[in-house]
Design an enzyme around this catalytic site. Structure first.
Site, PDB file in Angstrom:
ATOM      1  N   GLU A 130      10.575  36.243 -32.203  1.00  0.00           N
ATOM      2  CA  GLU A 130       9.890  35.130 -31.533  1.00  0.00           C
ATOM      3  C   GLU A 130      10.841  33.947 -31.517  1.00  0.00           C
ATOM      4  OE1 GLU A 130       5.185  35.970 -32.263  1.00  0.00           O
ATOM      5  OE2 GLU A 130       6.168  34.677 -33.693  1.00  0.00           O
ATOM      6  N   HIS A 255       1.687  25.304 -28.103  1.00  0.00           N
ATOM      7  CA  HIS A 255       2.231  26.616 -27.753  1.00  0.00           C
ATOM      8  C   HIS A 255       2.672  26.542 -26.299  1.00  0.00           C
ATOM      9  CE1 HIS A 255       2.790  30.866 -27.214  1.00  0.00           C
ATOM     10  NE2 HIS A 255       2.629  31.032 -28.510  1.00  0.00           N
ATOM     11  N   ARG A 304       9.881  26.544 -30.445  1.00  0.00           N
ATOM     12  CA  ARG A 304       8.701  26.295 -29.609  1.00  0.00           C
ATOM     13  C   ARG A 304       8.620  24.872 -29.072  1.00  0.00           C
ATOM     14  NH1 ARG A 304       3.651  28.868 -32.431  1.00  0.00           N
ATOM     15  NH2 ARG A 304       4.728  30.762 -31.818  1.00  0.00           N
ATOM     16  N   HIS A 366      -1.755  24.075 -30.470  1.00  0.00           N
ATOM     17  CA  HIS A 366      -1.775  25.396 -31.096  1.00  0.00           C
ATOM     18  C   HIS A 366      -1.802  25.328 -32.619  1.00  0.00           C
ATOM     19  CE1 HIS A 366      -0.936  29.639 -31.580  1.00  0.00           C
ATOM     20  NE2 HIS A 366       0.204  29.394 -32.209  1.00  0.00           N
ATOM     21  N   ARG A 401       6.871  23.940 -36.713  1.00  0.00           N
ATOM     22  CA  ARG A 401       6.791  25.220 -37.438  1.00  0.00           C
ATOM     23  C   ARG A 401       7.548  26.327 -36.716  1.00  0.00           C
ATOM     24  NH1 ARG A 401       2.885  29.687 -36.767  1.00  0.00           N
ATOM     25  NH2 ARG A 401       2.536  28.547 -34.856  1.00  0.00           N
TER      26      ARG A 401
HETATM   27  C1  SIN Z   1       2.353  33.723 -30.801  1.00  0.00           C
HETATM   28  O1  SIN Z   1       1.978  34.879 -30.892  1.00  0.00           O
HETATM   29  O2  SIN Z   1       3.072  33.298 -29.919  1.00  0.00           O
HETATM   30  C2  SIN Z   1       1.866  32.758 -31.833  1.00  0.00           C
HETATM   31  C3  SIN Z   1       2.527  33.036 -33.111  1.00  0.00           C
HETATM   32  C4  SIN Z   1       2.459  31.835 -33.980  1.00  0.00           C
HETATM   33  O3  SIN Z   1       1.956  30.802 -33.569  1.00  0.00           O
HETATM   34  O4  SIN Z   1       2.964  31.918 -35.100  1.00  0.00           O
END
Ligand code: SIN
Length: 545
Positions: A130, A255, A304, A366, A401
């Site tokens: 991610e 998000h 993010r 988010h 985060r």
């Molecule tokens: C996501 O699945 O993009 C969210 C994961 C997260 O916020 O840690």
């Protein structure tokens, strides 16, 4: 109470008519609260209260998974460095090291409890990537239903272990007292029992040697959020009212990609996991141009805050006349529907087939990086009060985060506080004999509050916008009264107002752009701001320092 710019010292509620005793009371039933309850249950009497059903919080909705180093080609140091880098200079390195070091154990522990993660080559589980992660280290379940598996596992374990679970019980305010040595201490919590429509059936006091706040964040103070309706900042507001400090409240993580269903869509929006970009998904604007090209070396897998800001800036340019969403191209991801079953279902429900069509997406609130000041062991400035999970500010997340560190933090911190309270309870304290007047605002004010927060305190902030938000929130606070009918929604609205006022004050004070806090009038972080801001309620007003 009629002056504006004020928050109540207590939530107005009927007089208590009952009391119960327990060793430890846990408020909240996500990964952190359940882990804490489970870890101490063998030797403690534990009462876990939750204002809704056990699974109504954010944990159950988490898609991506849990970050943990399980691949020998990765390292704890890599995880630490990625977390520090994402956190924009405000992480507590020791807390980050503890989290990264204990994360693999947390995964193995969940598996011992019966969690079924998607199978793969690393200790039997598959790993994805991610944003902000230099390596594949996200453990997932059911494709994109990782949180639901964690919730199921911990729900079952807690019930089997004999934790006393009470649903539809709202933690109103802490009961404060002193030890025989004069140390200020929390001695319990005032609780409202709710009926199925959120009305108050009765109010009572749970007397406990320790209170653990694990009530999650406050995404619902925004009109558009990935969070479920229960996430209204109750535990943080309750701690602020009791005199605790909350830090980093201005760092609200948006998000980058929730499913866009029209600019009027409000409430909880379907998340399109960052793991979709981890598997190769690409962000495009309405003119077909890549959004992240040239913005960051990790492009679509940048941290993010950077992706959300880039999308917001691109939307402001209105390519092809579109200013409220961009697109995620996932058409080339093989077996998309198997890897992402719930995202596929959400898209199909909105009339979009992600296997053949672009997915319209936009940022939404988010995760909150800040919270009540606490250590990773949950300890706070008050004896007997512990805070874990999203409600806590432990320094793990800093100004932004790192994706999928939060479920891991919930399990690690929850288990640490549970183990510590198994070992020893805090000294006995006696409640003070004080009467504090209460106030509430009516639940219908939530619409104006959320709309002000989304319009003026979103991804990109301006001083004028923040002032407008203050004015609107102050007007709402002038409606605070002791005679508003006490209901779950009025309690939530009042908590949301307390939090929103603190967020706006902190955002106005931080005159720089860092992590998730982006101000149009300051384009970069400033060395002079390389520190945390704390909010407190002093004489009914939010004080920032
Ligand atoms: C996501 O699945 O993009 C969210 C994961 C997260 O916020 O840690």
């Amino acid at each position: 109470m009629s002056a504006n710019n004020r928050v109540p010292s207590q939530l107005a509620a009927p007089e208590p008519t009952w009391s119960v005793e327990t060793d430890v009371v846990v408020l909240g039933s996500g990964a952190a609260g359940l882990s804490a309850a489970l870890a101490m249950r063998p030797v403690r009497d534990v009462l876990l209260i939750t204002k809704d059903t056990l699974d109504a919080g954010s944990t159950n909705w988490a898609q991506g998974g849990l970050a943990a180093v399980l691949d020998p080609n990765d390292s704890i140091e890599n995880h630490v460095q990625d977390t520090l880098e994402a956190g924009g200079g405000l992480c507590d390195e020791q807390a980050v090291r503890t989290l990264a070091t204990e994360a693999p154990t947390a995964i193995r522990y969940l598996m011992q409890l019966g969690a079924s993660f998607d199978p793969g080559l690393h200790e039997g589980v598959a790993l994805t990537r991610e944003g902000g992660h230099s390596h594949r280290r996200i453990v997932h379940a059911g494709g994109d239903q990782s949180g639901a598996e964690v919730q199921r596992t911990l729900d079952e374990s807690v019930r089997l272990a004999g934790v006393h679970v009470v649903e539809r019980a709202f933690g109103l305010d802490l009961v404060i007292g002193h030890t025989s040595e004069g140390t200020r201490a929390v001695t319990g919590v005032k609780v409202a029992m709710l009926d199925s429509s959120g009305g108050v059936q009765s109010v009572g006091i749970v007397n406990a040697r320790a209170v653990i706040i694990a009530t999650g964040g406050y995404g619902q103070v925004y009109a558009s959020t990935s969070n479920p309706s229960a996430v209204t900042g109750d535990g943080i507001a309750l701690a602020l009212r009791a005199g605790l400090e909350a830090s980093d409240l201005e760092f609200i993580q948006f998000h980058p990609t929730v499913l866009w269903r029209g600019s009027e869509a409000t409430g909880q929006q379907a998340l399109i996991s960052e793991a979709v970009r981890g598997e190769g998904g690409i962000l495009l604007d309405a003119a077909g141009q890549r959004v992240m090209k040239g913005v960051h070396p990790q492009e679509d897998l940048a941290p993010r805050d950077i992706v959300a800001a880039a999308i917001s800036e691109r939307m402001a340019q209105a390519p092809a006349g579109v200013d409220d969403h961009v697109y995620l191209d996932a058409r080339h991801i093989e077996k998309f529907e198997e890897r992402f079953p719930s995202i596929t279902a959400s898209c199909l429900d909105a009339g979009i087939d992600p296997r053949t069509e672009l997915i319209p997406v936009a940022p939404a609130a988010h995760y909150v990086c800040g919270g009540v000041k606490a250590t990773l062991n949950g300890t706070t400035a008050f004896q007997g009060l512990y805070v874990v999970g999203e409600a806590a500010c432990t320094g793990v997340h800093g100004a932004n985060r790192l994706a999928s560190n939060s479920l891991t933090e919930g399990v690690v911190a929850g288990t640490r506080v549970g183990r510590a309270l198994s070992w020893a309870l805090p000294p006995v304290a006696t409640p003070d004999d004080t009467e504090t007047p209460g106030g509430l605002i009516d639940s219908y004010h939530r619409t104006a509050l959320r709309s002000a927060m989304s319009k003026y305190v979103g991804v990109l902030r301006t001083p004028e916008g923040l002032d407008s938000a203050s004015r609107i929130l102050n007007t709402l606070s002038s409606n605070m009264s002791a005679t508003v009918v006490p209901t779950r929604k009025a309690f939530e609205a009042t908590n949301m107002l307390t939090i929103a006022m603190a967020v706006v004050e902190a955002a106005k004070t931080r005159t720089e752009s860092r992590g998730c806090h982006r101000r149009i009038d300051f384009d970069a972080p400033s060395d002079s701001w390389n520190h945390h801001l704390s909010c407190r309620v002093v004489d009914g007003q939010i004080e920032v320092k």
